[in-house]
Design a protein around this motif. Structure first.
Motif, mmCIF file in Angstrom:
data_model
loop_
_atom_site.group_PDB
_atom_site.id
_atom_site.type_symbol
_atom_site.label_atom_id
_atom_site.label_comp_id
_atom_site.label_asym_id
_atom_site.label_seq_id
_atom_site.Cartn_x
_atom_site.Cartn_y
_atom_site.Cartn_z
ATOM 1 N N ILE A 161 -19.485 -16.593 -6.562
ATOM 2 C CA ILE A 161 -18.661 -15.507 -6.029
ATOM 3 C C ILE A 161 -17.442 -16.093 -5.318
ATOM 4 O O ILE A 161 -17.462 -17.238 -4.861
ATOM 5 C CB ILE A 161 -19.457 -14.575 -5.095
ATOM 6 N N SER A 162 -16.423 -15.299 -5.209
ATOM 7 C CA SER A 162 -15.189 -15.754 -4.571
ATOM 8 C C SER A 162 -15.329 -15.771 -3.054
ATOM 9 O O SER A 162 -16.216 -15.127 -2.481
ATOM 10 C CB SER A 162 -14.039 -14.818 -4.960
ATOM 11 N N GLN A 163 -14.436 -16.482 -2.418
ATOM 12 C CA GLN A 163 -14.394 -16.502 -0.954
ATOM 13 C C GLN A 163 -14.101 -15.099 -0.420
ATOM 14 O O GLN A 163 -14.631 -14.691 0.608
ATOM 15 C CB GLN A 163 -13.334 -17.489 -0.452
ATOM 16 N N LYS A 164 -13.299 -14.353 -1.156
ATOM 17 C CA LYS A 164 -12.973 -12.987 -0.759
ATOM 18 C C LYS A 164 -14.243 -12.133 -0.702
ATOM 19 O O LYS A 164 -14.433 -11.358 0.236
ATOM 20 C CB LYS A 164 -11.959 -12.396 -1.747
ATOM 21 N N SER A 165 -15.127 -12.280 -1.685
ATOM 22 C CA SER A 165 -16.392 -11.540 -1.680
ATOM 23 C C SER A 165 -17.295 -11.990 -0.536
ATOM 24 O O SER A 165 -17.968 -11.172 0.093
ATOM 25 C CB SER A 165 -17.131 -11.714 -3.007
ATOM 26 N N ARG A 166 -17.328 -13.285 -0.277
ATOM 27 C CA ARG A 166 -18.133 -13.787 0.850
ATOM 28 C C ARG A 166 -17.635 -13.177 2.155
ATOM 29 O O ARG A 166 -18.425 -12.733 2.986
ATOM 30 C CB ARG A 166 -18.079 -15.315 0.912
ATOM 31 N N TYR A 167 -16.318 -13.134 2.340
ATOM 32 C CA TYR A 167 -15.749 -12.526 3.543
ATOM 33 C C TYR A 167 -16.078 -11.035 3.608
ATOM 34 O O TYR A 167 -16.397 -10.511 4.676
ATOM 35 C CB TYR A 167 -14.233 -12.717 3.582
ATOM 36 N N ALA A 168 -15.984 -10.349 2.483
ATOM 37 C CA ALA A 168 -16.284 -8.915 2.451
ATOM 38 C C ALA A 168 -17.733 -8.673 2.866
ATOM 39 O O ALA A 168 -18.010 -7.792 3.699
ATOM 40 C CB ALA A 168 -16.032 -8.347 1.057
ATOM 41 N N LEU A 169 -18.639 -9.445 2.323
ATOM 42 C CA LEU A 169 -20.048 -9.286 2.662
ATOM 43 C C LEU A 169 -20.305 -9.620 4.132
ATOM 44 O O LEU A 169 -21.057 -8.915 4.812
ATOM 45 C CB LEU A 169 -20.921 -10.138 1.739
ATOM 46 N N ARG A 170 -19.665 -10.668 4.642
ATOM 47 C CA ARG A 170 -19.843 -11.021 6.061
ATOM 48 C C ARG A 170 -19.308 -9.922 6.973
ATOM 49 O O ARG A 170 -19.923 -9.581 7.985
ATOM 50 C CB ARG A 170 -19.177 -12.367 6.356
ATOM 51 N N ALA A 171 -18.179 -9.333 6.608
ATOM 52 C CA ALA A 171 -17.619 -8.235 7.410
ATOM 53 C C ALA A 171 -18.543 -7.023 7.371
ATOM 54 O O ALA A 171 -18.772 -6.378 8.404
ATOM 55 C CB ALA A 171 -16.225 -7.865 6.896
ATOM 56 N N MET A 218 -13.255 -3.532 15.718
ATOM 57 C CA MET A 218 -11.845 -3.822 15.451
ATOM 58 C C MET A 218 -11.757 -4.993 14.470
ATOM 59 O O MET A 218 -12.630 -5.867 14.445
ATOM 60 C CB MET A 218 -11.119 -4.190 16.739
ATOM 61 N N ILE A 219 -10.699 -5.001 13.685
ATOM 62 C CA ILE A 219 -10.484 -6.103 12.744
ATOM 63 C C ILE A 219 -10.496 -7.435 13.479
ATOM 64 O O ILE A 219 -11.099 -8.400 13.012
ATOM 65 C CB ILE A 219 -9.165 -5.923 11.961
ATOM 66 N N SER A 220 -9.853 -7.482 14.625
ATOM 67 C CA SER A 220 -9.790 -8.741 15.371
ATOM 68 C C SER A 220 -11.170 -9.220 15.800
ATOM 69 O O SER A 220 -11.454 -10.419 15.782
ATOM 70 C CB SER A 220 -8.878 -8.592 16.592
ATOM 71 N N GLU A 221 -12.071 -8.291 16.160
ATOM 72 C CA GLU A 221 -13.442 -8.662 16.528
ATOM 73 C C GLU A 221 -14.173 -9.287 15.341
ATOM 74 O O GLU A 221 -14.819 -10.332 15.471
ATOM 75 C CB GLU A 221 -14.251 -7.438 16.961
ATOM 76 N N ILE A 222 -14.083 -8.614 14.207
ATOM 77 C CA ILE A 222 -14.761 -9.112 13.005
ATOM 78 C C ILE A 222 -14.187 -10.468 12.612
ATOM 79 O O ILE A 222 -14.928 -11.403 12.309
ATOM 80 C CB ILE A 222 -14.634 -8.114 11.840
ATOM 81 N N GLN A 271 -16.665 -13.595 12.679
ATOM 82 C CA GLN A 271 -17.070 -14.059 11.350
ATOM 83 C C GLN A 271 -16.188 -15.191 10.811
ATOM 84 O O GLN A 271 -16.381 -15.638 9.680
ATOM 85 C CB GLN A 271 -17.062 -12.887 10.357
ATOM 86 N N ASP A 272 -15.226 -15.625 11.612
ATOM 87 C CA ASP A 272 -14.319 -16.707 11.221
ATOM 88 C C ASP A 272 -13.624 -16.398 9.886
ATOM 89 O O ASP A 272 -13.670 -17.171 8.936
ATOM 90 C CB ASP A 272 -15.077 -18.032 11.153
ATOM 91 N N ILE A 273 -12.988 -15.230 9.851
ATOM 92 C CA ILE A 273 -12.264 -14.768 8.673
ATOM 93 C C ILE A 273 -10.797 -14.607 9.067
ATOM 94 O O ILE A 273 -10.503 -13.995 10.094
ATOM 95 C CB ILE A 273 -12.810 -13.404 8.180
ATOM 96 N N PRO A 274 -9.871 -15.131 8.281
ATOM 97 C CA PRO A 274 -8.456 -14.929 8.594
ATOM 98 C C PRO A 274 -8.137 -13.425 8.675
ATOM 99 O O PRO A 274 -8.474 -12.651 7.776
ATOM 100 C CB PRO A 274 -7.719 -15.579 7.419
#
Length: 150
Positions: free
Chosen positions: A2-12, A26-30, A34-37
């Motif tokens: 899976i892509s990094q984008k999918s990993r980030y989506a699942l973590r969020a 809030m986006i900033s909290e997530i 979750q260490d996501i840009p």
């Protein structure tokens, strides 16, 4: 893979699941938790919003929250939204089928037959595993670890 984008989506989405029903983050909290840009997360959440997985709220208690119950959001659904078809070969895709250029006969293709089994098994696991299942399994493992350390 899976892509990094999918990993980030699942973590969020797991973070939103852990926040609890009706609670927003809030986006900033997530992003921090979750260490996501942050900019990348904004794009991901917008895509999930367009597909009815999350919604956003404005104001003091604003942010993002799940639009559906965690038990109704499968890993397969999220992966298809973010990455597209779940198929290692184009001839196995249900929504983006394309015959392999070098294939003479799909019915006789040994490679296709093996990967069809892999694809079916993978889809079955991803489609029946929900956010609620994933969070529940991790919580159960954490509880078991606490009990064994006592």
């Amino acid at each position: 893979m899976i892509s990094q984008k999918s990993r980030y989506a699942l973590r969020a989405l797991v973070a939103l699941t852990r926040a609890g029903h009706g609670n927003s983050l809030m986006i900033s909290e997530i992003a921090v938790d979750q260490d996501i840009p942050k900019k990348f997360l904004e794009q991901i959440l917008l895509e999930l919003k367009r597909n009815g997985i999350v919604m956003s709220k404005r104001g003091k208690s604003g942010g993002y929250l799940l639009l559906k119950e965690p038990a109704d959001i499968s890993f397969g659904e999220v992966l298809r939204i973010i990455d597209g078809p779940i198929a290692p070969l184009p001839c196995l895709s249900k929504i983006a089928y394309r015959r392999c250029k070098d294939c003479k006969d799909e019915d006789e293709c040994e490679i296709r037959h093996v990967f069809a089994k892999v694809t079916d098994a993978t889809r079955a696991v991803l489609d029946r595993t929900t956010l609620a299942d994933a969070v529940g399994e991790i919580d159960l493992i954490a509880k078991m670890d606490r009990v064994t350390t006592l």
